[in-house]
Design an enzyme around this catalytic site. Structure first.
Site, PDB file in Angstrom:
ATOM      1  N   SER A 570       0.841  -1.193   0.000  1.00 38.30           N
ATOM      2  CA  SER A 570       0.000   0.000   0.000  1.00 38.30           C
ATOM      3  C   SER A 570       0.881   1.249   0.000  1.00 38.30           C
ATOM      4  O   SER A 570       1.715   1.398  -0.892  1.00 38.30           O
ATOM      5  CB  SER A 570      -0.958  -0.043   1.195  1.00 38.30           C
ATOM      6  OG  SER A 570      -1.954   0.953   1.073  1.00 38.30           O
ATOM      7  N   HIS A 685      -7.967  -4.752  -1.400  1.00 41.35           N
ATOM      8  CA  HIS A 685      -6.732  -4.088  -0.999  1.00 41.35           C
ATOM      9  C   HIS A 685      -6.112  -4.718   0.243  1.00 41.35           C
ATOM     10  O   HIS A 685      -4.896  -4.721   0.408  1.00 41.35           O
ATOM     11  CB  HIS A 685      -7.007  -2.606  -0.733  1.00 41.35           C
ATOM     12  CG  HIS A 685      -5.768  -1.826  -0.399  1.00 41.35           C
ATOM     13  ND1 HIS A 685      -4.741  -1.646  -1.300  1.00 41.35           N
ATOM     14  CD2 HIS A 685      -5.375  -1.206   0.752  1.00 41.35           C
ATOM     15  CE1 HIS A 685      -3.785  -0.932  -0.738  1.00 41.35           C
ATOM     16  NE2 HIS A 685      -4.138  -0.667   0.504  1.00 41.35           N
TER      17      HIS A 685
END
Length: 716
Positions: A570, A685
């Site tokens: 991320s 994610h």
């Protein structure tokens, strides 16, 4: 100031060799089709890359052992079942080999205290997914206080952020017939009463009521008998906000508030109490918003005895000239939010607040002391004007302390305590006394007998001292040959603290690897100032901190470039991308996970617009110049010897999106540079959706790291 900044930016460009004009990342045709996330041609490209990576790494004889070890950890029955207080019972969501999607289950506190707990399954996600032929992922439940019988269960398709919401009856163990059912959208909701909820979502399916970040900004009131088309609007933000969402609070005394949280940026919040809901529920006017007089940089933590609990991330000067320092915890009277303020706790320079929760009579706080976890309870004074009572809990050192859940109907709260080589423990606070009681401790999932943990400090390029933890064999020799994996996050005021990771232990530490976590600027380890030091155009300090820790590891003889690898995901994936392009000579392995990499276009990709307050905007000249100076995708260069990276992402990631990773891989291919790429077609994610998929990806990483850092003796 502007002139001096441009001079500094030019200096950075010169020093990093990035002063040449930026080139296109990939050919126009390739960039176009890779941007079509579910496009046929794009998925064919993904499939080809996945096959190549899997063929390369799965052929290593170590892969099968790595996979088995990772899967055993992920499916172990010895994991800690995280408890939640719900209607006088203990609930838990659990995944294992038999239930890879998971079950939501229930027991009593007395039974939970027992090592062999008797559970009753209330919602089986595997059975539901099979029945409905959906790839359901359970993403939690919001229950109606005070009795918690009715809940809005969030289900995601494949792990994406978009959710379907359904009303569930915890007493009956069934979805409510003709209950609330909100189809897929990025959405938020809050209970008003048994027959009414407030909802923010994409109301007409066109995106007109979503912000540029992709989140709702129009809140409507929905009744049981209402269609979404007839819902009544109660609050509206702006298109360029990050998000607007409803919040419902109920404390142990029965006080209830319905609020609207408007977030103009990622780090700013404005709160309004929705007054007049009683008349609105009778079909009259939908109530009105009463905005609280608060600074923008605040976070709502709960409600105690009718007072709101906030953390404050900027200095706050009250009308009486009393200063509330940034990083403090305060109690606020909703009726006079800028005057009825009580200061509960202000961390010192070595401390930082972490998590806050509210029971019936206490505020439970976890915080850091030089990045080491601590916890305390704060109790309201008996008399007005007296200070709150603080009780620091006696918990293990060199650990991270997390609040699992707090019970608003009693003073009980669950905490977890864990370290790099210390398995998670569960502690119960407020059951019988001020002391915390350890009621569970998980079995070790790897042998840490010969391991130890130390904390060191590196000196960054501007002189700042940056702490880092190192997990290593007790008899480690400082001869520069220790295979070392370095990681960090460095953003969004998120702290990276000691965590028990069985896959790291089994696949890396027990095989002689060294594991290092750097607490670089941009995080929250030392409060708001530590984050602010690395935000927007100051972000090069984050990257300098990380490379400085890497150099310190080499200077100490712990490792060498030939044996030093880095990993991040991320925002940490962006960090790895920058380190990959700015310092390719420092690392022999680079793992770049679900990353941001195209910082010239990130604002228009997935939820990218929501992060402008962290990274800056291309529309602001100074911020544009800085983004151009660090964007990894655009700074890949021909004839540079890069270490072969392992890049992984997810097709279902609707937060960052897979396009960043795809473009980096395509650009490397164009340059003729080696790379490995793996894109999970599920998981979103946050990661893959079940233990087998997690084990597969982790095993691929373990083979890659072994080949790069353990097998080879010479740097690239």
């Amino acid at each position: 100031m502007r002139r001096s900044y441009f001079a500094l930016a030019a200096f950075i460009l010169a020093q990093t060799g990035l002063s040449a004009p930026l080139k296109a990342a990939t050919s126009p045709d390739e960039a176009d089709y890779l941007s079509e996330i579910e496009g046929v041609k794009a998925l064919e490209w993904v499939s080809a890359q996945n096959r190549r990576t899997s063929d390369t790494l799965e052929s290593d004889p170590r892969y099968k052992g790595f996979y088995d070890d990772a899967l055993a950890a992920g499916e172990s029955q010895d994991r800690l079942p995280k408890p939640r207080f719900l209607d006088g019972q203990i609930w838990n969501f659990w995944q294992d080999a038999k239930h890879p999607r998971g079950v939501w289950r229930q027991t009593t506190l007395g039974a939970y205290r027992q090592k062999l707990t008797s559970w009753v399954t209330r919602l089986d996600i595997d059975a539901l997914a099979k029945k409905e032929n959906k790839n359901w992922v359970f993403q939690g439940a919001d229950c109606l206080a005070p009795n918690d019988r009715y809940c809005l269960v969030a289900l995601s398709n494949g792990g994406e952020d978009a959710q379907t919401l359904r009303e569930y009856d915890t007493h009956m163990g069934l979805f409510v017939q003709n209950g609330f059912s909100l189809p897929r959208s990025k959405q938020s909701s809050a209970w008003v009463d048994r027959d009414t909820i407030l909802v923010g979502r994409d109301w007409d399916g066109t995106g007109a009521t979503l912000t540029t970040s992709g989140y709702p900004f129009v809140i409507k009131r929905v009744g049981h008998t209402q269609s979404l088309e007839s819902a009544v609007e109660v609050a509206r933000g702006e298109k360029n906000d990050v998000a607007v969402e409803p919040v419902s609070l109920t404390d142990g005394d029965g006080h209830k508030l319905v609020l609207i949280r408007r977030s103009p940026t990622f780090f700013t919040n404005r709160f309004a109490i929705l007054d007049g809901m009683e008349s609105a529920l009778e079909g009259k006017e939908p109530g009105h918003l009463r905005w609280l007089t608060l600074p923008d940089h605040v976070e709502l933590q709960g409600m105690l005895h009718g007072r709101l609990i906030f953390t404050v991330n900027d200095d706050w000067m009250l009308p009486d000239r009393k200063l509330i320092p940034a990083g403090s915890l305060v109690s606020v009277a909703p009726a006079a939010s800028d005057q009825g303020v009580e200061l509960l706790f202000t961390p010192n320079s070595s401390q930082a607040l972490d998590e806050v929760a509210v029971t019936r009579n206490t505020v439970v706080v976890t915080y850091f002391e030089n990045v080491r976890g601590r916890a305390m309870t704060l109790t309201t004074p008996q008399k007005s004007g007296e200070p709150w009572t603080r009780h620091v809990l006696p918990l293990p050192d060199m650990s991270t302390v997390h609040i699992v859940d707090a019970d608003r109907t009693s003073d009980k709260a669950f905490l977890t305590v864990e370290g790099y080589i210390s398995p998670p423990q569960l502690w119960l606070v407020g059951d019988a006394s001020e002391a915390a009681e350890k009621i569970r401790e998980t079995r070790a999932m790897f042998d840490a007998t010969n391991l130890t943990v130390e904390q060191f400090w590196a000196r960054s390029t501007d002189g700042a001292r940056v702490p880092y933890f190192i997990v290593h064999p007790k008899m480690m020799k400082k001869n520069g040959t220790n295979p070392t994996l370095l990681t960090a996050y460095g953003g969004f005021q998120a702290s990276y603290t000691p965590t028990y990771a069985p896959e790291i232990g089994r696949l890396w530490l027990t095989r002689g690897g060294v594991y290092v976590v750097a607490n670089i600027r941009g995080g929250g380890e030392f409060g708001p100032a530590w984050h602010e030091a690395g935000r927007k155009t100051k972000r090069q300090k984050v990257y300098d901190d990380f490379s400085s820790v890497g150099r310190d590891l080499v200077a100490q003889g712990i490792t060498s470039v030939a044996h030093l690898g880095i990993r991040g995901r991320s925002n940490g994936g962006l960090l790895m991308g920058v380190e990959f392009t700015q310092h390719p000579e420092l690392w022999n392995a680079v793992i770049i996970g679900v990353p941001l990499l195209d910082m010239l276009h990130y604002e228009n990709m997935s939820a990218g617009a929501s992060w402008v307050d962290e990274y800056g905007s291309m529309s602001v000249p100074t911020e544009r110049l800085f983004l151009e100076s660090i964007s990894p995708l655009q700074h890949l260069r021909d004839k540079i010897h890069y270490p072969e990276p392992f890049i992984f992402t997810s097709t279902k990631d609707d937060r960052v999106g897979p396009v960043h990773a795809r473009r980096l891989a395509a650009r490397l291919k164009e340059l003729g540079a080696p790379f490995l790429y793996y894109e999970d077609t599920e998981g979103g994610h946050s990661g893959t959706v079940n233990a087998k998929e997690v084990a597969h990806e982790r095993a691929l990483e373990a083979v890659y790291l072994s080949q790069k850092l353990m097998d080879k003796q010479d740097a690239h």
